[in-house]
Design an enzyme around this catalytic site. Structure first.
Site, short mmCIF file in Angstrom:
data_model
loop_
_atom_site.label_atom_id
_atom_site.label_comp_id
_atom_site.label_asym_id
_atom_site.label_seq_id
_atom_site.Cartn_x
_atom_site.Cartn_y
_atom_site.Cartn_z
N ASP A 164 0.81 -1.22 0.00
CA ASP A 164 0.00 0.00 0.00
C ASP A 164 0.85 1.27 0.00
O ASP A 164 0.31 2.37 -0.13
CB ASP A 164 -0.93 0.02 1.22
CG ASP A 164 -2.05 -1.00 1.08
OD1 ASP A 164 -2.35 -1.40 -0.07
OD2 ASP A 164 -2.61 -1.40 2.11
N LYS A 190 -5.64 -1.93 -7.49
CA LYS A 190 -6.00 -1.31 -6.21
C LYS A 190 -7.14 -0.32 -6.45
O LYS A 190 -7.83 -0.43 -7.45
CB LYS A 190 -4.77 -0.64 -5.59
CG LYS A 190 -3.69 -1.64 -5.18
CD LYS A 190 -4.15 -2.49 -4.02
CE LYS A 190 -3.12 -3.52 -3.64
NZ LYS A 190 -3.63 -4.49 -2.67
N ARG A 250 -4.61 7.12 -1.46
CA ARG A 250 -3.15 7.10 -1.31
C ARG A 250 -2.45 7.94 -2.39
O ARG A 250 -1.36 8.46 -2.18
CB ARG A 250 -2.63 5.67 -1.27
CG ARG A 250 -3.27 4.86 -0.14
CD ARG A 250 -2.45 3.68 0.30
NE ARG A 250 -3.27 2.79 1.11
CZ ARG A 250 -3.50 2.96 2.42
NH1 ARG A 250 -2.97 3.98 3.07
NH2 ARG A 250 -4.26 2.11 3.08
C1 S3P Z 1 -5.49 -5.50 3.00
C2 S3P Z 1 -4.73 -6.20 2.12
C3 S3P Z 1 -4.10 -5.60 0.94
C4 S3P Z 1 -4.05 -4.10 1.05
C5 S3P Z 1 -5.35 -3.51 1.49
C6 S3P Z 1 -5.75 -4.06 2.85
C7 S3P Z 1 -6.10 -6.20 4.14
O1 S3P Z 1 -4.85 -5.94 -0.22
O2 S3P Z 1 -3.68 -3.55 -0.19
O3 S3P Z 1 -5.25 -2.10 1.59
O4 S3P Z 1 -6.59 -5.53 5.07
O5 S3P Z 1 -6.10 -7.43 4.13
P1 S3P Z 1 -4.55 -7.29 -1.05
O6 S3P Z 1 -4.94 -8.42 -0.20
O7 S3P Z 1 -5.44 -7.17 -2.26
O8 S3P Z 1 -3.10 -7.22 -1.38
#
Ligand code: S3P
Length: 743
Positions: free
Chosen positions: A623, A650, A695
């Site tokens: 992130d 994202k 972000r």
């Molecule tokens: C998150 C996992 C990540 C991250 C998101 C929050 C989570 O996503 O980018 O902001 O809370 O499990 P991905 O699982 O798609 O990588």
């Protein structure tokens, strides 16, 4: 209301009944030049004269048929029960057989039945309507051409309504500034019975009931704001409401019966001292009005997100001081989910009061969980146990939050009821097959829109069976989703990840007393246990702290202390990457809070250098790349990122959107299918677009510390999803970022 007059839509408009609504419609139509002639009809000639003197109408008649002669459109603005007789007269007059007839009555069923009786069928030119607008004032003298501006007008065409007639009436309303909606006649009467007729009945009834009592003088003497607010509508026109209740009897009774049952349940709770029940009703009701308007408008939970915000980031700011960033978003989501499924009451401090986490709270309230707060980061969740969720009353709207949608899908797959998950425009483009497919392997039944996009319809009552899943991408959301489904699946469910991803779900499950086995890159869960309520203190979000780590690193002489930040090793990639780039970061006062490591992080300004980002760090900083790209742009030399194709799915395509913005600032950038190459150098300023991605907006705000000119960041309102007080903290450190309201 539109400013320029357009060509007339029709010839003669006759408005029957020159009370507030009729006269306001006539005045607006005349002022806007919507027809060539406006004729007013009212049995009271003094009203007609006043209307003409005020310029509301061109001419008038006291006789109905005289006034309707040659009319292209007849607008009936008469009391609900008076419309029948008028329709009879119009039906008997051959001159009106081709005329478009519309009305403004509050009950549509009775109007349609009266028309059917009068004409022998529902004429194609009949377009029943109901503007949801009014005023405390009444009569022709209160006529207001803007009365309907930005108010809803509900048109209820019938099966035989001529589309041209419907379009003409719709356009008349639109041109006077109303928002036109179409609805079925029965549906209209049922909805209005609930939202308008029932509250009026209760207000009239309550005031009268209190007024009849012996102690009435005391009651009214001490009646304060609450009583006055609740009963304001009891001052409405008795005749009109008499007509409405007699005309919409069945729908009103239906709504009244449902409410009666609910009122009895409240009575019962008071009798039995059932505080839990009362708390449930009160906490849900407190947010319900806001919540439903949110869903209707597909708008945000937080009002700051309702309008486009442009962040204006001025160069020349500094980065100095101590701050504490808001609670971790990932952990906040999970406290609500696991707290709801636990037995007992879970208390949470440090909860992130941002849009995404609020969406998760609302989702569980929709499923009957009583959740108090958040108030200054404190939330109390009255868990219902693994099998205590109830079917939500409608689709669950999760706004911008991918984490809510994906993790919740895992829980919903194991429930006995059907549920639908919907999200905002950005979330509606994001891939859901990554969870839907493995859930289907477990036996879940899930429907998605095209190409696996939301909305998700998850069918209840399925028997889930545990699987082993070799995750093709490094995703904590997919892992967590499957573990949560595993709580409901027969046997064990295990997930192997290709690279370590955040492990908050595993940790928190254990914190709730649920056994989880972790062996190298595989995590395994077995059904048949329970979650027990606990206390959780949410650490500061390292993903939010990252903006200030970069801010301090790229600013000469900067010195920032970020207090109480979560440093779970699956989240600290940003620190490792910045250190490899030469950042001056020290981790102080490391401690463990609620199973998560927490520290104060001190960052001082330094000259960064470009690096090849080690691929194993990518999922640990997933992130933080938007702001790391800013660090790279300020570094000496070239930074290369590969193996990060996940960034393309994202909240927006973070590779392309960041590259576009950086190029605007004059930075040399080359995008790769799975990454980016950035050559550090001087930055100018300009207009950049965050595409509704929090972000991105915050990253370009940080860039201003090294920019030569102001940076205007469009579409920055989504910052509230994860970091509602971002601008305040920027100001505290000396960064010069402010917000303007956009179009
Ligand atoms: C998150 C996992 C990540 C991250 C998101 C929050 C989570 O996503 O980018 O902001 O809370 O499990 P991905 O699982 O798609 O990588």
């Amino acid at each position: 209301m539109p400013k320029a007059k357009a060509a007339p839509l029709t010839g003669q408009l006759t408005v029957v009944g020159l009370g507030l609504i009729g006269a306001s419609f006539a005045r607006a139509a005349r002022e806007q030049g919507l027809c060539r002639l406006v004729v007013g009809v009212d049995t009271d000639s003094s009203v007609c004269r006043a209307a003409q003197d005020m310029g509301v109408i061109d001419r008038w008649e006291t006789g109905l048929l005289e006034g309707c002669r040659n009319a292209d459109v007849i607008m009936l603005a008469v009391p609900v029960l008076a419309a029948g007789k008028i329709l009879q007269q119009l039906a008997a007059d051959p001159d009106t057989s081709k005329t478009v007839i519309t009305d403004v009555g509050s009950v549509k069923g009775v109007f349609a039945r009266a028309a059917e009786q009068a004409f022998g069928n529902l004429p194609p030119g009949l377009v029943p309507g109901h503007p949801i607008a009014g005023s405390e004032r009444s009569g022709v003298t209160a006529a207001d051409a803007r009365l309907f501006c930005q108010h809803k007008i509900i048109l209820t065409p019938h099966a035989n309504t001529d589309p041209a007639a419907l379009e003409l009436v719709s356009e008349l309303w639109r041109r006077i500034g109303a928002d036109v909606e179409h609805m079925g006649i029965e549906q209209h009467d049922l909805v209005l019975a609930a939202t308008s007729h029932l509250p009026h009945l209760l207000a009239f009834g309550l005031v009268d009931s209190l007024a009849q009592r012996d102690e009435n003088l005391d009651i009214f003497r001490y009646a304060a704001g609450g009583f006055r607010d609740f009963t304001r509508i009891a001052a409405s026109d008795p005749q009109m409401w008499h007509d409405i209740f007699l005309s919409n009897r069945d729908a009103v009774l239906q709504q009244l019966d449902v409410f009666n049952t609910d009122l009895q349940a409240l009575r019962q709770a008071v009798t039995e001292g059932d505080g839990h029940f009362l708390m449930g009703v009160f906490t849900r009701a407190r947010v319900a009005r806001e919540h439903f308007s949110t869903i209707l408008a597909q708008r945000a939970y937080m009002q700051t997100m309702d309008k486009e915000l442009i962040f204006v980031a001025q160069p020349g700011g500094g980065a100095q001081g101590n701050i504490r960033v808001p609670g971790d978003k990932s952990i906040s989501h999970r406290t609500i989910m696991l707290g709801s499924l636990a037995i007992g009451t879970t208390e949470v401090d440090g909860f992130l009061e941002g849009e995404d986490a609020l969406a998760t709270i609302q989702a569980f309230r929709d499923m009957g969980v009583v959740i108090e707060g958040p108030v200054e980061g404190r939330v109390v969740i009255h868990g219902v146990g693994l099998h205590g969720l109830q079917q939500p009353p409608g689709p669950i709207y999760v706004g911008n939050s991918g984490t809510t949608m994906r993790l919740l899908a895992g829980i919903l797959a194991g429930q006995p009821f059907d549920a639908t998950l919907t999200g905002d425009a950005s979330l509606s483009k994001r891939p859901m097959n990554r969870i839907a497919n493995p859930l289907r392997e477990m036996g879940a039944v899930i429907e998605t829109a095209e190409e696996g996009r939301p909305p998700l319809v998850i069918r209840g009552g399925q028997k889930l069976t545990g699987i082993h899943y070799d995750m093709p991408m490094a995703s904590a959301q997919v892992k967590s989703c499957l573990l949560l489904a595993g709580l409901y699946a027969e046997g064990s469910t295990s997930v192997t990840e290709p690279a370590p991803t955040r492990d908050h779900s595993e940790r928190m499950l254990q914190g709730f007393g649920y056994p989880v086995e972790v062996h190298e890159s595989t995590v395994k869960i077995e059904s048949g246990h329970e979650l027990s309520a606990t206390y959780i203190e949410v650490p500061g979000d390292i993903s939010s702290a990252a903006f200030f780590m970069v801010a301090a690193s790229i600013t000469e002489g900067a010195d920032v202390m970020l207090e109480h930040v979560g440093i779970n090793p699956t989240r600290t990639g940003v620190i490792d990457i910045l250190k490899l780039m030469g950042a001056d970061i020290s981790i102080e006062r490391v401690r463990v809070v609620g199973g998560e490591r927490v520290a104060d992080i001190r960052v001082r300004g330094s000259q960064l250098k470009g690096i090849e980002i080690p691929p194993e760090l990518v999922p640990l900083a997933i992130d933080e790349f938007p702001v790391l790209f800013i660090a790279a742009a300020c570094a000496e030399g070239r930074t290369v990122l590969r193996g990060a194709e996940e960034l393309r799915v994202k909240e927006c395509d973070r590779i392309e959107v960041m590259a576009d913005g950086l190029r605007t600032l004059g930075v040399q950038v080359e995008t790769l299918p799975d990454g980016i190459i950035i050559d550090g150098g001087p930055m100018g300023g300009g207009e950049v677009w965050a595409h509704g991605d929090h972000r991105i907006a915050m990253s370009f705000s940080v860039a201003s510390l090294r920019a030569g000119l102001p940076i205007r960041i469009h579409g920055s309102q989504h910052v509230a999803t994860s970091f509602p007080n971002f601008l305040q903290l920027c100001a505290r450190l000396g960064m010069r970022v402010s917000a303007e309201v956009g179009e």
